[in-house]
Design a protein around this motif. Structure first.
Motif, PDB file in Angstrom:
ATOM      1  N   LEU A  60      -2.162   0.420   5.574  1.00 42.20           N
ATOM      2  CA  LEU A  60      -1.650   1.251   4.229  1.00 42.20           C
ATOM      3  C   LEU A  60      -0.045   0.932   4.070  1.00 42.20           C
ATOM      4  CD1 LEU A  60      -1.752   2.815   1.601  1.00 42.20           C
ATOM      5  CD2 LEU A  60      -1.674   4.858   2.733  1.00 42.20           C
ATOM      6  N   ARG A  62       1.487  -1.063   6.325  1.00 39.07           N
ATOM      7  CA  ARG A  62       2.046  -2.192   6.428  1.00 39.07           C
ATOM      8  C   ARG A  62       2.087  -2.323   4.718  1.00 39.07           C
ATOM      9  NH1 ARG A  62      -1.858  -5.359  10.433  1.00 39.07           N
ATOM     10  NH2 ARG A  62      -1.557  -3.571  11.740  1.00 39.07           N
ATOM     11  N   THR A  63       0.734  -1.925   3.984  1.00 38.45           N
ATOM     12  CA  THR A  63       0.586  -3.160   2.579  1.00 38.45           C
ATOM     13  C   THR A  63       1.937  -2.101   1.906  1.00 38.45           C
ATOM     14  OG1 THR A  63      -1.707  -2.472   2.374  1.00 38.45           O
ATOM     15  CG2 THR A  63      -1.134  -2.204   0.408  1.00 38.45           C
ATOM     16  N   GLU A  64       1.797  -0.338   1.581  1.00 35.82           N
ATOM     17  CA  GLU A  64       3.918  -0.398   0.976  1.00 35.82           C
ATOM     18  C   GLU A  64       4.633  -0.833   1.607  1.00 35.82           C
ATOM     19  OE1 GLU A  64       3.406   2.036  -1.199  1.00 35.82           O
ATOM     20  OE2 GLU A  64       1.602   2.977  -0.910  1.00 35.82           O
ATOM     21  N   PHE A  66       5.252  -4.593   2.391  1.00 39.32           N
ATOM     22  CA  PHE A  66       4.878  -5.199   1.474  1.00 39.32           C
ATOM     23  C   PHE A  66       5.335  -5.340  -0.234  1.00 39.32           C
ATOM     24  CE2 PHE A  66       1.884  -7.839  -1.504  1.00 39.32           C
ATOM     25  CZ  PHE A  66       1.944  -8.558  -1.016  1.00 39.32           C
ATOM     26  N   TYR A  99      -1.170  -8.067   1.163  1.00 37.42           N
ATOM     27  CA  TYR A  99      -1.815  -6.839   1.199  1.00 37.42           C
ATOM     28  C   TYR A  99      -2.656  -6.875   0.414  1.00 37.42           C
ATOM     29  CZ  TYR A  99       0.311  -7.483   6.040  1.00 37.42           C
ATOM     30  OH  TYR A  99       0.371  -7.876   7.112  1.00 37.42           O
ATOM     31  N   LEU A 100      -3.504  -6.294   0.354  1.00 38.50           N
ATOM     32  CA  LEU A 100      -4.651  -5.516  -0.753  1.00 38.50           C
ATOM     33  C   LEU A 100      -5.600  -4.428  -0.154  1.00 38.50           C
ATOM     34  CD1 LEU A 100      -5.093  -6.560  -3.742  1.00 38.50           C
ATOM     35  CD2 LEU A 100      -6.864  -7.915  -3.291  1.00 38.50           C
ATOM     36  N   VAL A 101      -5.470  -3.232  -0.795  1.00 43.50           N
ATOM     37  CA  VAL A 101      -6.448  -2.127  -0.298  1.00 43.50           C
ATOM     38  C   VAL A 101      -7.078  -1.559  -1.003  1.00 43.50           C
ATOM     39  CG1 VAL A 101      -5.883   0.648  -0.134  1.00 43.50           C
ATOM     40  CG2 VAL A 101      -3.575  -0.847   0.693  1.00 43.50           C
ATOM     41  N   TYR A 108      -5.623  -1.707  -4.975  1.00 40.30           N
ATOM     42  CA  TYR A 108      -4.004  -1.918  -5.203  1.00 40.30           C
ATOM     43  C   TYR A 108      -3.348  -2.852  -4.150  1.00 40.30           C
ATOM     44  CZ  TYR A 108       0.863   0.061  -3.832  1.00 40.30           C
ATOM     45  OH  TYR A 108       2.184   0.921  -3.779  1.00 40.30           O
ATOM     46  N   HIS A 122      -4.805  -9.700   3.131  1.00 38.44           N
ATOM     47  CA  HIS A 122      -4.867  -9.016   4.236  1.00 38.44           C
ATOM     48  C   HIS A 122      -6.319  -7.905   3.151  1.00 38.44           C
ATOM     49  CE1 HIS A 122      -2.219 -10.387   7.369  1.00 38.44           C
ATOM     50  NE2 HIS A 122      -1.808 -10.561   6.807  1.00 38.44           N
ATOM     51  N   ASP A 148      -8.906  -5.486   9.349  1.00 37.41           N
ATOM     52  CA  ASP A 148      -8.146  -5.621   8.500  1.00 37.41           C
ATOM     53  C   ASP A 148      -8.950  -7.142   8.689  1.00 37.41           C
ATOM     54  OD1 ASP A 148      -6.217  -7.904   6.654  1.00 37.41           O
ATOM     55  OD2 ASP A 148      -4.536  -7.368   9.084  1.00 37.41           O
TER      56      ASP A 148
END
Length: 183
Positions: A60, A62-64, A66, A99-101, A108, A122, A148
């Motif tokens: 999360l 890393r995603t934020e 990005f 990145y995709l969560v 997101y 990712h 991941d």
């Protein structure tokens, strides 16, 4: 209620056409067992991506990071739901990482990609196992907390692609969608 003893055996040896069908079934099982390694290595239906162990909180973060570095706007869901009425629209650099969560009950962020460029997507989940299904293409992956999964993706056509969760994840599962835009 009275129980009556069995007067005839419940099992009898196969005879006639039963032997033929059992033989065909066993032969087919043997053929399919031999084909599995072939399909795995030569069938091109398995992901050629990479997978790494990762803590959900680290993914999360890393995603934020990005999203903060690559945000180009906001995607407003035309059919808003309580879980994802607005998402950041993010455009990764060509050849870069995105990145995709998956989390209850949204994907997101929303991604904007360029046709013909290659990206490393990712994909992970924060809370439960989610299914990543990219529509109308036939791409299906599992997003699992703690992993991941990296997909190398080169969009070949422009358009708006919907991400649907195809793994039941709770009460908001029906509304768990995301977007990838290809320009």
């Amino acid at each position: 209620m009275s129980l009556r003893p069995l007067t005839s055996p419940w099992f009898h040896a196969p005879a006639g056409h039963e032997k033929l069908w059992l033989g065909v079934a066993i032969l087919w099982c043997f053929v399919m067992s031999l084909m599995m390694p072939y399909w795995h290595f030569r069938g091109k239906q398995n992901s050629s991506g990479e997978a790494y162990a990762v803590m959900p909180a680290d993914f999360l973060a890393r995603t934020e990071k990005f999203v903060e570095a690559n945000r180009v706007g906001t995607f407003k869901n035309p059919t808003p739901n309580a879980f994802a009425a607005e998402l950041p629209l993010v455009e990764p650099p060509a050849g870069g990482d995105a990145y995709l969560v998956g989390r209850m009950w949204q994907w997101y962020p929303a991604l904007r990609l360029r046709q013909g460029e290659t990206y490393r997507i990712h994909l992970s989940a924060l809370d439960l196992q989610h299914g990543f299904s990219l529509q109308p293409l036939n791409m299906n992956f599992q997003a699992v907390p703690g992993y991941d999964h990296v997909l190398t993706l080169t969009p070949t056509s422009k358009g708006e692609f919907t991400i649907v969760c195809n793994e039941f994840c709770g009460i908001g599962h029906h509304a768990m969608t995301g977007k990838i835009f290809v320009e």
